[in-house]
Design a protein around this motif. Structure first.
Motif, PDB file in Angstrom:
ATOM      1  N   ASP A 154       7.639  36.317 -50.559  1.00 22.91           N
ATOM      2  CA  ASP A 154       7.863  37.175 -49.394  1.00 22.91           C
ATOM      3  C   ASP A 154       9.275  37.023 -48.852  1.00 22.91           C
ATOM      4  O   ASP A 154       9.935  38.012 -48.493  1.00 22.91           O
ATOM      5  CB  ASP A 154       6.838  36.875 -48.303  1.00 22.91           C
ATOM      6  N   GLU A 274      -0.803  23.598 -52.834  1.00 24.77           N
ATOM      7  CA  GLU A 274      -2.011  24.292 -52.397  1.00 24.77           C
ATOM      8  C   GLU A 274      -2.777  23.485 -51.364  1.00 24.77           C
ATOM      9  O   GLU A 274      -3.316  24.032 -50.397  1.00 24.77           O
ATOM     10  CB  GLU A 274      -2.911  24.593 -53.596  1.00 24.77           C
ATOM     11  N   SER A 281      -0.828  30.570 -48.407  1.00 30.29           N
ATOM     12  CA  SER A 281      -1.493  31.008 -49.630  1.00 30.29           C
ATOM     13  C   SER A 281      -1.171  32.466 -49.917  1.00 30.29           C
ATOM     14  O   SER A 281      -1.146  33.312 -49.022  1.00 30.29           O
ATOM     15  CB  SER A 281      -3.009  30.842 -49.490  1.00 30.29           C
ATOM     16  N   GLY A 282      -0.900  32.759 -51.181  1.00 31.88           N
ATOM     17  CA  GLY A 282      -0.585  34.106 -51.611  1.00 31.88           C
ATOM     18  C   GLY A 282       0.889  34.444 -51.564  1.00 31.88           C
ATOM     19  O   GLY A 282       1.315  35.455 -52.137  1.00 31.88           O
ATOM     20  N   GLN A 283       1.685  33.597 -50.890  1.00 29.24           N
ATOM     21  CA  GLN A 283       3.113  33.880 -50.754  1.00 29.24           C
ATOM     22  C   GLN A 283       3.968  33.189 -51.816  1.00 29.24           C
ATOM     23  O   GLN A 283       5.113  33.581 -52.031  1.00 29.24           O
ATOM     24  CB  GLN A 283       3.600  33.438 -49.363  1.00 29.24           C
ATOM     25  N   ARG A 285       5.192  31.745 -55.592  1.00 27.94           N
ATOM     26  CA  ARG A 285       5.223  32.061 -57.006  1.00 27.94           C
ATOM     27  C   ARG A 285       5.984  30.937 -57.719  1.00 27.94           C
ATOM     28  O   ARG A 285       6.593  30.066 -57.070  1.00 27.94           O
ATOM     29  CB  ARG A 285       5.937  33.394 -57.276  1.00 27.94           C
ATOM     30  N   GLU A 358      -5.372  33.030 -63.819  1.00 24.95           N
ATOM     31  CA  GLU A 358      -4.644  33.627 -62.704  1.00 24.95           C
ATOM     32  C   GLU A 358      -4.989  32.847 -61.437  1.00 24.95           C
ATOM     33  O   GLU A 358      -6.151  32.763 -61.047  1.00 24.95           O
ATOM     34  CB  GLU A 358      -5.026  35.099 -62.552  1.00 24.95           C
ATOM     35  N   GLU A 360      -5.171  32.177 -57.647  1.00 23.70           N
ATOM     36  CA  GLU A 360      -5.214  32.975 -56.419  1.00 23.70           C
ATOM     37  C   GLU A 360      -4.157  32.543 -55.419  1.00 23.70           C
ATOM     38  O   GLU A 360      -3.517  33.392 -54.774  1.00 23.70           O
ATOM     39  CB  GLU A 360      -6.605  32.862 -55.793  1.00 23.70           C
ATOM     40  N   TYR A 361      -3.954  31.249 -55.259  1.00 28.08           N
ATOM     41  CA  TYR A 361      -2.984  30.751 -54.279  1.00 28.08           C
ATOM     42  C   TYR A 361      -1.592  31.309 -54.558  1.00 28.08           C
ATOM     43  O   TYR A 361      -0.811  31.551 -53.639  1.00 28.08           O
ATOM     44  CB  TYR A 361      -2.951  29.218 -54.307  1.00 28.08           C
ATOM     45  N   GLY A 363      -0.831  34.232 -55.700  1.00 23.99           N
ATOM     46  CA  GLY A 363      -0.884  35.690 -55.780  1.00 23.99           C
ATOM     47  C   GLY A 363      -1.440  36.209 -57.086  1.00 23.99           C
ATOM     48  O   GLY A 363      -1.141  37.333 -57.485  1.00 23.99           O
ATOM     49  N   GLY A 364      -2.245  35.390 -57.753  1.00 17.78           N
ATOM     50  CA  GLY A 364      -2.822  35.799 -59.031  1.00 17.78           C
ATOM     51  C   GLY A 364      -1.903  35.584 -60.218  1.00 17.78           C
ATOM     52  O   GLY A 364      -2.220  36.008 -61.334  1.00 17.78           O
ATOM     53  N   GLN A 365      -0.777  34.923 -60.012  1.00 20.37           N
ATOM     54  CA  GLN A 365       0.155  34.663 -61.114  1.00 20.37           C
ATOM     55  C   GLN A 365      -0.433  33.652 -62.098  1.00 20.37           C
ATOM     56  O   GLN A 365      -1.106  32.693 -61.693  1.00 20.37           O
ATOM     57  CB  GLN A 365       1.484  34.124 -60.579  1.00 20.37           C
TER      58      GLN A 365
END
Length: 433
Positions: A154, A274, A281-283, A285, A358, A360-361, A363-365
């Motif tokens: 982000d 994590e 979470s989700g931000q 990569r 993938e 989740e934390y 972003g599914g990467q």
């Protein structure tokens, strides 16, 4: 997939200058004699090891008994060493890569070069080389710890950045971020983090320790490490990176808020992140570590561990068979990946289906695929020396002026070099600088 933190995995000639104590706990079987069918004892602390042992015991006649010990730095190593000296040590022990030479120095590990040769081609050269001290081999690699760039997607998007592919680009981005948003640092820097320095020195295809005849060659201030010091000193002098203790409460607050936009760390740090930064979470990569030369990539490690054979083991072949199985069997690796976030050191482990997950934390990467590629270019030059604890203490004290801003990183390296040499010679080791 939810990651779990594995912790910091914070891994005969090593007794140069000292006589190694001969451990006679159990005599090896005579030539032609069938190895002992007694259970093989295995001591360690990582989550999943006990379940992997249970899986082995379901399908093998040679049984293994696992005993959970405190982690190495919290008493596990002391327990193994005391037991081995007393003649009642295990056959196998979990040992961090940085501690193998230290164990050998104290005469605690068995040289299994001949027996282990049958398994060498199942591991990358970089992973196998860490098992070696001079011509000896002392265990089987379990996990590797290649470095990567963890970053806030982000923040990068807001600032119009993509992950740097070279260190030159990383420096330019660091300055750009400070100019565009003074509340944000692209990254942070901890001068006293010895493992981090070691990983970048390995990426630069250099090492701090080697064998020179009958002496240890110590080059903590190698030209490559000095170049690393000059690079980061330039960023510190211009306030382009934040000089701070990594993972302090203040550091985590900035990482969660996006005030620190990236962090250089090994694969196992994904679990640490994590667990400690759930609010972001989700931000996050992961990208490959920036390289010195984009056309000639290399990488370093920070951590990794081995299943090492303890001196006095009376069933070396059986112990190594199990150790190699645990590091290569798909079902055993599934357990270790699920429970300890292990990144497999073996070649077969690098294609394990779990590494396609993938997360989740992130972003599914598929973050592990980044480290699979990174692991392929880990340089095999690096080797840890003995007396890792003393080396770390020497490094920490030497870098304190750089930590508080009263000294430079270059001066710190010179002091660290002198401190480590002093510690080696005080132990009675011959040193060649």
């Amino acid at each position: 997939m939810k990651l779990t933190s594995p912790g910091r995995r914070i891994a005969g000639v090593a007794v140069i200058g000292l006589a190694a104590a001969a451990l006679t706990a159990c005599a090896a079987p005579a030539d032609g004699q069938t190895p002992s069918a007694d259970p093989i004892e295995f001591w360690g602390w990582a989550p999943g090891y006990a379940d992997a042992v249970d899986l082995w015991n379901e399908t093998h006649d040679q049984k293994v008994v696992f005993e959970t010990t405190p982690s190495g730095s919290k008493g596990g190593y002391t327990k193994v060493q005391a037991a081995a000296k007393a003649g009642n040590g295990p056959c196998l022990a979990q040992v961090g890569n940085e501690s193998i030479a230290s164990f050998v120095l104290e005469g605690m590990l068995e040289d299994v070069a001949d027996e282990a040769a049958a398994y060498e081609d199942q591991y990358p050269e970089a992973a196998w080389s860490v098992m070696k001290v001079a011509d000896g081999v002392y265990g089987i690699p379990v996990d590797s710890a290649p470095l990567g760039l963890f970053y806030r997607a982000d923040v990068y998007e807001r600032l119009g950045l993509t992950p740097a592919t070279t260190w030159e680009e990383f420096a330019a981005q660091s300055a750009q971020v400070r100019a565009s948003d003074p509340s944000v640092y692209l990254s942070s820097f901890s001068p006293a983090d010895m493992g981090w320095w070691g990983g970048l020195t390995q990426q630069a295809r250099s090492t701090w320790f080697d064998i020179d005849g009958d002496a240890w060659k110590v080059t903590v201030d190698s030209p490559e490490t000095q170049q690393i010091a000059d690079y980061w000193q330039g960023l510190l002098d211009t306030d382009a990176v934040l000089n701070t203790e990594i993972e302090s409460p203040e550091w985590w607050e900035k990482a969660q808020s996006g005030a620190i936009a990236s962090h250089i760390a090994p694969v196992w740090w994904a679990g640490v992140l994590e667990g400690a930064a759930a609010n972001s979470s989700g931000q996050w990569r992961v990208a490959p570590l920036p390289n010195i030369d984009a056309d000639d990539p290399s990488n370093g490690t920070q951590g990794g561990s081995a299943t090492a054979v303890v001196s006095g083991c009376d069933n070396v072949e059986g112990a190594l068979e199990f150790a190699n199985w645990m590091s290569t069997d798909e079902d055993a690796l599934q357990i270790l990946i699920d429970q300890a976030a292990v990144f497999p050191a073996s070649l077969s482990g690098s294609t394990h289906p779990a590494l396609d997950t993938e997360v989740e934390y992130f972003g599914g990467q598929q973050i592990f695929q980044v480290f699979v590629e990174a692991n392929e270019v880990v340089d095999s030059t690096w080797a840890w020396g003995p007396m890792t604890t003393q080396t770390g203490e020497s490094f920490d004290s030497a870098m304190q002026p750089a930590v508080d801003g009263t000294g430079t990183l270059s001066d710190g390296l010179a002091d660290a070099q002198a401190n480590v040499v002093k510690a080696f010679t005080a132990k009675g080791l011959s040193v060649s600088e």
